[in-house]
Design a protein around this motif. Structure first.
Motif, PDB file in Angstrom:
ATOM      1  N   SER A   1      -7.700  -4.903  -0.815  1.00 46.91           N
ATOM      2  CA  SER A   1      -8.465  -3.759  -0.334  1.00 46.91           C
ATOM      3  C   SER A   1      -8.363  -2.598  -1.312  1.00 46.91           C
ATOM      4  O   SER A   1      -9.363  -1.938  -1.633  1.00 46.91           O
ATOM      5  CB  SER A   1      -7.960  -3.330   1.045  1.00 46.91           C
ATOM      6  OG  SER A   1      -8.660  -2.201   1.527  1.00 46.91           O
ATOM      7  N   GLY A   2      -7.141  -2.336  -1.798  1.00 47.49           N
ATOM      8  CA  GLY A   2      -6.955  -1.266  -2.767  1.00 47.49           C
ATOM      9  C   GLY A   2      -7.709  -1.535  -4.061  1.00 47.49           C
ATOM     10  O   GLY A   2      -8.312  -0.627  -4.649  1.00 47.49           O
ATOM     11  N   ALA A   3      -7.694  -2.800  -4.502  1.00 49.57           N
ATOM     12  CA  ALA A   3      -8.387  -3.166  -5.743  1.00 49.57           C
ATOM     13  C   ALA A   3      -9.902  -2.968  -5.601  1.00 49.57           C
ATOM     14  O   ALA A   3     -10.564  -2.469  -6.522  1.00 49.57           O
ATOM     15  CB  ALA A   3      -8.077  -4.613  -6.109  1.00 49.57           C
ATOM     16  N   THR A   4     -10.452  -3.342  -4.442  1.00 48.49           N
ATOM     17  CA  THR A   4     -11.897  -3.174  -4.248  1.00 48.49           C
ATOM     18  C   THR A   4     -12.276  -1.699  -4.198  1.00 48.49           C
ATOM     19  O   THR A   4     -13.351  -1.320  -4.682  1.00 48.49           O
ATOM     20  CB  THR A   4     -12.365  -3.876  -2.956  1.00 48.49           C
ATOM     21  OG1 THR A   4     -11.625  -3.377  -1.830  1.00 48.49           O
ATOM     22  CG2 THR A   4     -12.180  -5.371  -3.045  1.00 48.49           C
TER      23      THR A   4
ATOM     24  N   SER B   1      -4.067   2.403   0.037  1.00 46.47           N
ATOM     25  CA  SER B   1      -3.936   0.994   0.428  1.00 46.47           C
ATOM     26  C   SER B   1      -2.730   0.351  -0.242  1.00 46.47           C
ATOM     27  O   SER B   1      -1.987  -0.412   0.393  1.00 46.47           O
ATOM     28  CB  SER B   1      -5.211   0.235   0.063  1.00 46.47           C
ATOM     29  OG  SER B   1      -5.166  -1.083   0.546  1.00 46.47           O
ATOM     30  N   PHE B   2      -2.508   0.663  -1.513  1.00 42.62           N
ATOM     31  CA  PHE B   2      -1.335   0.127  -2.214  1.00 42.62           C
ATOM     32  C   PHE B   2      -0.039   0.664  -1.602  1.00 42.62           C
ATOM     33  O   PHE B   2       0.950  -0.061  -1.466  1.00 42.62           O
ATOM     34  CB  PHE B   2      -1.398   0.470  -3.696  1.00 42.62           C
ATOM     35  CG  PHE B   2      -2.447  -0.299  -4.455  1.00 42.62           C
ATOM     36  CD1 PHE B   2      -2.560  -1.676  -4.326  1.00 42.62           C
ATOM     37  CD2 PHE B   2      -3.339   0.352  -5.295  1.00 42.62           C
ATOM     38  CE1 PHE B   2      -3.532  -2.397  -5.014  1.00 42.62           C
ATOM     39  CE2 PHE B   2      -4.319  -0.348  -5.987  1.00 42.62           C
ATOM     40  CZ  PHE B   2      -4.410  -1.727  -5.850  1.00 42.62           C
ATOM     41  N   LEU B   3      -0.034   1.945  -1.238  1.00 42.27           N
ATOM     42  CA  LEU B   3       1.156   2.536  -0.618  1.00 42.27           C
ATOM     43  C   LEU B   3       1.452   1.890   0.737  1.00 42.27           C
ATOM     44  O   LEU B   3       2.619   1.804   1.151  1.00 42.27           O
ATOM     45  CB  LEU B   3       0.964   4.041  -0.441  1.00 42.27           C
ATOM     46  CG  LEU B   3       0.963   4.879  -1.724  1.00 42.27           C
ATOM     47  CD1 LEU B   3       0.630   6.341  -1.413  1.00 42.27           C
ATOM     48  CD2 LEU B   3       2.323   4.795  -2.415  1.00 42.27           C
ATOM     49  N   LYS B   4       0.407   1.432   1.404  1.00 41.25           N
ATOM     50  CA  LYS B   4       0.577   0.784   2.711  1.00 41.25           C
ATOM     51  C   LYS B   4       1.465  -0.452   2.604  1.00 41.25           C
ATOM     52  O   LYS B   4       2.162  -0.814   3.569  1.00 41.25           O
ATOM     53  CB  LYS B   4      -0.796   0.412   3.269  1.00 41.25           C
ATOM     54  CG  LYS B   4      -0.767  -0.251   4.633  1.00 41.25           C
ATOM     55  CD  LYS B   4      -2.175  -0.626   5.066  1.00 41.25           C
ATOM     56  CE  LYS B   4      -2.168  -1.401   6.365  1.00 41.25           C
ATOM     57  NZ  LYS B   4      -3.541  -1.805   6.787  1.00 41.25           N
TER      58      LYS B   4
END
Length: 286
Positions: A192-195, A234-237
């Motif tokens: 999700s973060g990458a997108t 998203s990455f921090l999630k």
């Protein structure tokens, strides 16, 4: 399970742990994030109506995303009435199943908020992209919906009957272990973060070749790159996903905060470019 040890016989450390309750902090944070995203979304719609622009498909999808976010936030608040925010051992047994069931629905709604807000921005990009760039947007749009949609669905099909997920001692069977569920959620958060980052960088290719003033060009690029912040969230999630399967339910606080932040940031990131475009154009096609 609740601890019925007499409070009078507790050690100071045990008394401190019993008194810990992050519910007020959790409620304040998720409602603040939901309110901020509502302001940006409301401004987006207001400015469109004010400038007599049509409300398009991407606007409607983003509104659905915010509604899902608001539902998730309301469910989180309901969770706090069942003890969310306290250490698991101090939650009453009769409240545990209700807390777990409500948390599953809150997570489902939170995922829908991310899916729909991300979809909205992708649809916006489809309106201004062509060729290879348009194909990339379509790939991101479809793959993100599949990956995140599967993640939302798994919450209710990982056990049979589904209620087995929030009634740990009830008859039934879970075909996915906690480690697999946690691993897939880590993959989903990373994807999700990458997108988000890909969608945020694509405007540099789309707008970069347009013959417009540099000030206007860089302003538009900055506004359309706000999705980078959604990707970072998203990455921090990922750091909070250890809460999945953790018997100490107090760890769910950060998971819900990051989950809400992801949806709220995506809604804000999808609203800013439209706000800037409408406020900086004296005339625009309907």
């Amino acid at each position: 399970m609740a601890n019925y040890t007499s409070e009078a016989s507790e050690s100071p450390d045990e008394s401190r742990r019993r008194a810990e309750n992050y519910a007020p902090h959790l409620n304040a944070t998720v409602w603040f994030l939901t309110a901020i995203s509502a302001i940006f979304l409301g401004l987006r719609v207001f400015v469109k109506v004010w400038r007599k622009r049509r409300v398009r498909c991407d606007d409607c999808i983003l509104v659905l995303g915010w509604i899902a976010l608001a539902v998730s936030t309301a469910m989180i608040t309901l969770c706090t009435t069942f003890g969310l925010g306290r250490h698991g051992r101090y939650i009453r047994p009769e409240d545990l199943s209700n807390l777990l069931m409500t948390s599953y629905f809150a997570g489902f709604a939170s995922t829908l908020a991310v899916i729909w807000s991300k979809t909205s921005f992708a649809v916006t990009l489809l309106n201004i992209s062509e060729g290879t760039t348009r194909k990339v947007v379509w790939f991101v749009l479809i793959s993100a919906n599949v990956v995140l949609g599967l993640n939302a669905t798994l919450q209710f099909v990982q056990c049979w009957p589904p209620s087995r997920a929030w009634h740990p001692g009830a008859p039934g069977k879970c075909w996915l272990g906690i480690e697999r569920v946690r691993a897939y959620n880590i993959f989903v958060a990373a994807y999700s973060g990458a997108t988000d980052i890909v969608l945020a960088l694509l405007p540099w290719k789309i707008i970069g070749h347009m013959k417009i003033r540099k000030k206007e060009k860089y302003g538009a690029l900055f506004a359309m790159s706000m999705g980078v912040f959604a990707g970072i969230t998203s990455f921090l999630k990922i750091t909070s996903l250890g809460a999945i399967g953790n018997v100490d339910l107090i760890t769910m606080v950060n998971l819900f905060i990051f989950g809400t932040a992801e949806g709220a940031t995506t809604i804000i990131a999808a609203s800013v470019p439209i706000l800037r475009a409408l406020l900086h154009r004296q005339e625009a096609p309907p």
